[in-house]
Design an enzyme around this catalytic site. Structure first.
Site, PDB file in Angstrom:
ATOM      1  N   ARG A  27     -21.337 -12.831 -10.550  1.00 62.19           N
ATOM      2  CA  ARG A  27     -20.408 -13.900 -10.139  1.00 62.19           C
ATOM      3  C   ARG A  27     -20.528 -14.165  -8.632  1.00 62.19           C
ATOM      4  O   ARG A  27     -21.035 -15.191  -8.203  1.00 62.19           O
ATOM      5  CB  ARG A  27     -18.972 -13.506 -10.528  1.00 62.19           C
ATOM      6  N   ASP A  28     -20.127 -13.207  -7.810  1.00 64.01           N
ATOM      7  CA  ASP A  28     -20.147 -13.433  -6.360  1.00 64.01           C
ATOM      8  C   ASP A  28     -21.582 -13.612  -5.877  1.00 64.01           C
ATOM      9  O   ASP A  28     -21.856 -14.402  -4.971  1.00 64.01           O
ATOM     10  CB  ASP A  28     -19.490 -12.237  -5.650  1.00 64.01           C
ATOM     11  N   HIS A 220     -13.161  -5.057  -1.328  1.00 59.18           N
ATOM     12  CA  HIS A 220     -14.250  -6.001  -1.593  1.00 59.18           C
ATOM     13  C   HIS A 220     -14.879  -6.353  -0.243  1.00 59.18           C
ATOM     14  O   HIS A 220     -14.400  -7.237   0.468  1.00 59.18           O
ATOM     15  CB  HIS A 220     -13.640  -7.234  -2.283  1.00 59.18           C
ATOM     16  N   HIS A 222     -17.979  -7.551   2.206  1.00 63.50           N
ATOM     17  CA  HIS A 222     -19.281  -8.180   2.434  1.00 63.50           C
ATOM     18  C   HIS A 222     -19.903  -7.463   3.633  1.00 63.50           C
ATOM     19  O   HIS A 222     -19.195  -6.861   4.447  1.00 63.50           O
ATOM     20  CB  HIS A 222     -19.113  -9.680   2.669  1.00 63.50           C
ATOM     21  N   CYS A 253     -20.368 -16.597  -0.035  1.00 63.19           N
ATOM     22  CA  CYS A 253     -19.324 -17.447  -0.588  1.00 63.19           C
ATOM     23  C   CYS A 253     -19.658 -18.875  -0.212  1.00 63.19           C
ATOM     24  O   CYS A 253     -19.844 -19.172   0.964  1.00 63.19           O
ATOM     25  CB  CYS A 253     -17.946 -17.057  -0.054  1.00 63.19           C
ATOM     26  N   ASN A 262     -22.589  -9.162  -0.565  1.00 58.96           N
ATOM     27  CA  ASN A 262     -21.612  -8.085  -0.736  1.00 58.96           C
ATOM     28  C   ASN A 262     -22.264  -6.744  -0.433  1.00 58.96           C
ATOM     29  O   ASN A 262     -23.489  -6.623  -0.405  1.00 58.96           O
ATOM     30  CB  ASN A 262     -21.158  -8.037  -2.196  1.00 58.96           C
TER      31      ASN A 262
HETATM   32  P1  HMG Z   1      -9.130 -29.934  -7.036  1.00 59.79           P
HETATM   33  O1  HMG Z   1     -10.204 -30.909  -6.725  1.00 59.79           O
HETATM   34  O2  HMG Z   1      -7.901 -29.885  -6.159  1.00 59.79           O
HETATM   35  O3  HMG Z   1      -8.731 -30.068  -8.574  1.00 59.79           O
HETATM   36  O4  HMG Z   1      -9.802 -28.494  -7.039  1.00 59.79           O
HETATM   37  P2  HMG Z   1      -7.508 -30.796  -9.261  1.00 59.79           P
HETATM   38  O5  HMG Z   1      -6.512 -29.763  -9.657  1.00 59.79           O
HETATM   39  O6  HMG Z   1      -7.042 -31.931  -8.393  1.00 59.79           O
HETATM   40  O7  HMG Z   1      -8.217 -31.417 -10.547  1.00 59.79           O
HETATM   41  C1  HMG Z   1      -9.222 -32.419 -10.396  1.00 59.79           C
HETATM   42  C2  HMG Z   1     -10.084 -32.503 -11.653  1.00 59.79           C
HETATM   43  O8  HMG Z   1     -10.774 -31.262 -11.841  1.00 59.79           O
HETATM   44  C3  HMG Z   1      -9.295 -32.727 -12.929  1.00 59.79           C
HETATM   45  O9  HMG Z   1     -10.122 -33.552 -13.764  1.00 59.79           O
HETATM   46  C4  HMG Z   1      -9.201 -31.366 -13.561  1.00 59.79           C
HETATM   47  O10 HMG Z   1      -9.087 -31.370 -14.975  1.00 59.79           O
HETATM   48  C5  HMG Z   1     -10.521 -30.771 -13.154  1.00 59.79           C
HETATM   49  P3  HMG Z   1      -9.807 -35.103 -13.924  1.00 59.79           P
HETATM   50  O11 HMG Z   1      -8.404 -35.158 -14.454  1.00 59.79           O
HETATM   51  O12 HMG Z   1      -9.972 -35.684 -12.553  1.00 59.79           O
HETATM   52  O13 HMG Z   1     -10.869 -35.542 -14.892  1.00 59.79           O
HETATM   53  N1  HMG Z   1     -10.412 -29.323 -13.075  1.00 59.79           N
HETATM   54  C6  HMG Z   1     -11.181 -28.430 -13.727  1.00 59.79           C
HETATM   55  N2  HMG Z   1     -12.233 -28.584 -14.560  1.00 59.79           N
HETATM   56  C7  HMG Z   1     -12.771 -27.453 -15.082  1.00 59.79           C
HETATM   57  N3  HMG Z   1     -12.318 -26.211 -14.793  1.00 59.79           N
HETATM   58  C8  HMG Z   1     -11.294 -26.024 -13.970  1.00 59.79           C
HETATM   59  C9  HMG Z   1     -10.683 -27.168 -13.403  1.00 59.79           C
HETATM   60  N4  HMG Z   1      -9.668 -27.315 -12.541  1.00 59.79           N
HETATM   61  C10 HMG Z   1      -9.493 -28.630 -12.351  1.00 59.79           C
HETATM   62  N5  HMG Z   1     -10.850 -24.779 -13.694  1.00 59.79           N
HETATM   63  C11 HMG Z   1      -9.868 -26.231  -7.818  1.00 59.79           C
HETATM   64  C12 HMG Z   1      -9.028 -27.305  -7.218  1.00 59.79           C
HETATM   65  C13 HMG Z   1      -9.115 -24.934  -7.713  1.00 59.79           C
HETATM   66  C14 HMG Z   1     -10.152 -26.567  -9.274  1.00 59.79           C
HETATM   67  C15 HMG Z   1     -11.218 -26.166  -7.038  1.00 59.79           C
HETATM   68  O14 HMG Z   1     -10.929 -26.028  -5.686  1.00 59.79           O
HETATM   69  C16 HMG Z   1     -12.104 -25.025  -7.465  1.00 59.79           C
HETATM   70  O15 HMG Z   1     -12.627 -25.008  -8.571  1.00 59.79           O
HETATM   71  N6  HMG Z   1     -12.343 -24.051  -6.544  1.00 59.79           N
HETATM   72  C17 HMG Z   1     -13.144 -22.882  -6.853  1.00 59.79           C
HETATM   73  C18 HMG Z   1     -13.886 -22.405  -5.625  1.00 59.79           C
HETATM   74  C19 HMG Z   1     -14.633 -21.127  -5.938  1.00 59.79           C
HETATM   75  O16 HMG Z   1     -14.899 -20.790  -7.083  1.00 59.79           O
HETATM   76  N7  HMG Z   1     -14.997 -20.371  -4.874  1.00 59.79           N
HETATM   77  C20 HMG Z   1     -15.706 -19.135  -5.000  1.00 59.79           C
HETATM   78  C21 HMG Z   1     -14.871 -18.016  -5.561  1.00 59.79           C
HETATM   79  S1  HMG Z   1     -13.807 -17.252  -4.360  1.00 59.79           S
HETATM   80  C22 HMG Z   1     -14.778 -16.052  -3.593  1.00 59.79           C
HETATM   81  O17 HMG Z   1     -15.968 -16.039  -3.774  1.00 59.79           O
HETATM   82  C23 HMG Z   1     -14.109 -14.985  -2.766  1.00 59.79           C
HETATM   83  C24 HMG Z   1     -14.067 -13.612  -3.467  1.00 59.79           C
HETATM   84  O18 HMG Z   1     -15.365 -13.133  -3.755  1.00 59.79           O
HETATM   85  C25 HMG Z   1     -13.328 -12.580  -2.570  1.00 59.79           C
HETATM   86  C26 HMG Z   1     -13.850 -12.565  -1.124  1.00 59.79           C
HETATM   87  O19 HMG Z   1     -15.026 -12.297  -0.882  1.00 59.79           O
HETATM   88  O20 HMG Z   1     -13.026 -12.826  -0.258  1.00 59.79           O
HETATM   89  C27 HMG Z   1     -13.301 -13.693  -4.811  1.00 59.79           C
HETATM   90 MG    MG Z   2     -16.683 -12.117  -2.297  1.00 54.84          MG
END
Ligand code: HMG
Ligand code: MG
Length: 317
Positions: A27-28, A220, A222, A253, A262
């Site tokens: 995933r990450d 966690h 990096h 990320c 990581n």
């Molecule tokens: P948004 O653009 O604000 O979404 O994104 P929304 O709520 O306004 O919805 C817009 C459209 O997206 C809608 O469709 C929803 O249905 C659709 P429409 O009505 O326009 O046709 N939608 C989705 N479709 C599929 N699956 C979904 C979904 N949600 C909404 N889940 C949102 C907000 C949270 C969705 C977006 O910002 C997002 O997906 N972000 C994810 C970012 C991400 O994955 N980042 C990496 C992971 S975090 C990380 O790596 C850190 C970590 O490792 C720890 C560390 O290292 O610190 C965990």
């Molecule tokens: Mg991470």
């Protein structure tokens, strides 16, 4: 090093007997690859990680496919791996839509992912910190009502690329909000790898003082500044027994430009094995898996341990 390529075991006082590794490479790691890895290769990666003895393998994310196109195949991937024996396969879920998708496939182990800072909450979730927490609350309660287990990630616990050092009280506030909404465990993210060991101990102490028990906390790290193992050691000394790591050191990320890979799972296992701490992981099989994945990605693994143990001629080491 022993003749079979393992570290000599010399325990140190005051450390846990066993550590659970929460493997995040699929995933990450893969969320950050420029080229999208084919679904069947991802599934094979997860299967090989399981064969190497990892029992918690974060499989994918049910996020918006436009935000993380590398993981847009979650619906295709999850059914290919969900029946692996003895393995938990957590998936990231940001909102109700993501939870619907995960539950429909039978996933019950999920992770929400909050931010300690406003800048990253905006970049990663298009929300303020509090709006993001409000988005997660119904997700956590619905997942719990379905009999699920919920991890609460918190990013930028130590430093933020836009805001600089992050004060511990700011981190504690978001952590307690995640625990109060029903998360089973926390994972403290050093998303850009800037923490140093004293900072880790200070944050863990502040969390304990706020009522969060150490056995609910994972770390966690990096490895941007080469501190991930030192920070892990500080966490172990504090009693932490859940450590996130990524096979081969894959990772980063997409929404935090200065984040690199990581902590490599192999580097972690090398240290834990040397300390006599049980992980259940077969280091040789894990290294072979990361070497295989590095071939698929077309570049060498950044893990020191993978490089050292993949070396063909022991005379050259
Ligand atoms: P948004 O653009 O604000 O979404 O994104 P929304 O709520 O306004 O919805 C817009 C459209 O997206 C809608 O469709 C929803 O249905 C659709 P429409 O009505 O326009 O046709 N939608 C989705 N479709 C599929 N699956 C979904 C979904 N949600 C909404 N889940 C949102 C907000 C949270 C969705 C977006 O910002 C997002 O997906 N972000 C994810 C970012 C991400 O994955 N980042 C990496 C992971 S975090 C990380 O790596 C850190 C970590 O490792 C720890 C560390 O290292 O610190 C965990
Ligand atoms: Mg991470």
């Amino acid at each position: 090093m022993t003749a079979d390529g393992l570290p000599m075991t010399v325990p140190a006082p005051g450390l846990p007997a066993r550590v659970r590794i929460h493997e995040v490479g699929a995933r990450d790691g893969l969320q950050n690859e420029k080229a999208t890895v084919p679904t069947e290769v991802k599934a094979e990666f997860v299967r090989r990680l399981a064969e190497a003895g990892l029992t918690t393998i974060e499989a994918t994310s049910f996020v918006h496919p436009k935000w993380v196109p590398q993981l847009a195949d979650a619906e295709q991937l999850y059914p290919l791996v969900r029946d692996l024996e003895g393995v938990e396969l957590p998936v990231l879920v940001p909102n109700d839509r993501g939870l619907d998708r995960a539950l429909a496939l039978g996933a019950r182990r999920i992770a929400v992912f909050a931010s300690a800072t406003e800048s990253f909450a905006r970049a990663n979730l298009n929300r303020t910190v509090d709006e993001a927490l409000a988005m997660f609350a119904p997700v956590v309660s619905r997942a719990k009502a379905e009999g699920g287990h919920v991890r609460g990630y918190l990013s930028m616990c130590f430093g933020d690329p836009w805001e600089g050092p992050v004060p511990a009280p700011q981190v504690v506030r978001a952590c307690t909000a995640l625990m109060d909404m029903g998360c089973d465990e926390l994972s403290l993210g050093d998303t850009i790898g800037v923490a140093t060991p004293g900072q880790v101990t200070a944050l863990l102490t502040a969390l304990n003082e706020a009522g969060v028990a150490t056995d609910r906390i994972g770390v966690h790290f990096h490895d941007t500044y080469g501190q991930a193992l030192a920070n892990t050691y500080a966490a172990l000394q504090h009693g932490v027994t859940t450590v996130d790591a990524s096979a081969g050191g894959l990772g980063g990320c997409p929404y935090a430009k200065s984040a690199t890979g990581n902590l490599a799972t192999e580097d972690l296992v090398w240290m834990l094995q040397g300390l006599g701490i049980d992980t259940g992981v077969d280091l040789g099989r894990l290294v072979a898996t990361s070497a295989w994945m590095a071939d698929r990605l077309g570049r060498p693994s950044p893990s020191r341990t993978v490089r050292a143990l993949s070396h063909k001629d022991p005379q050259e080491q």
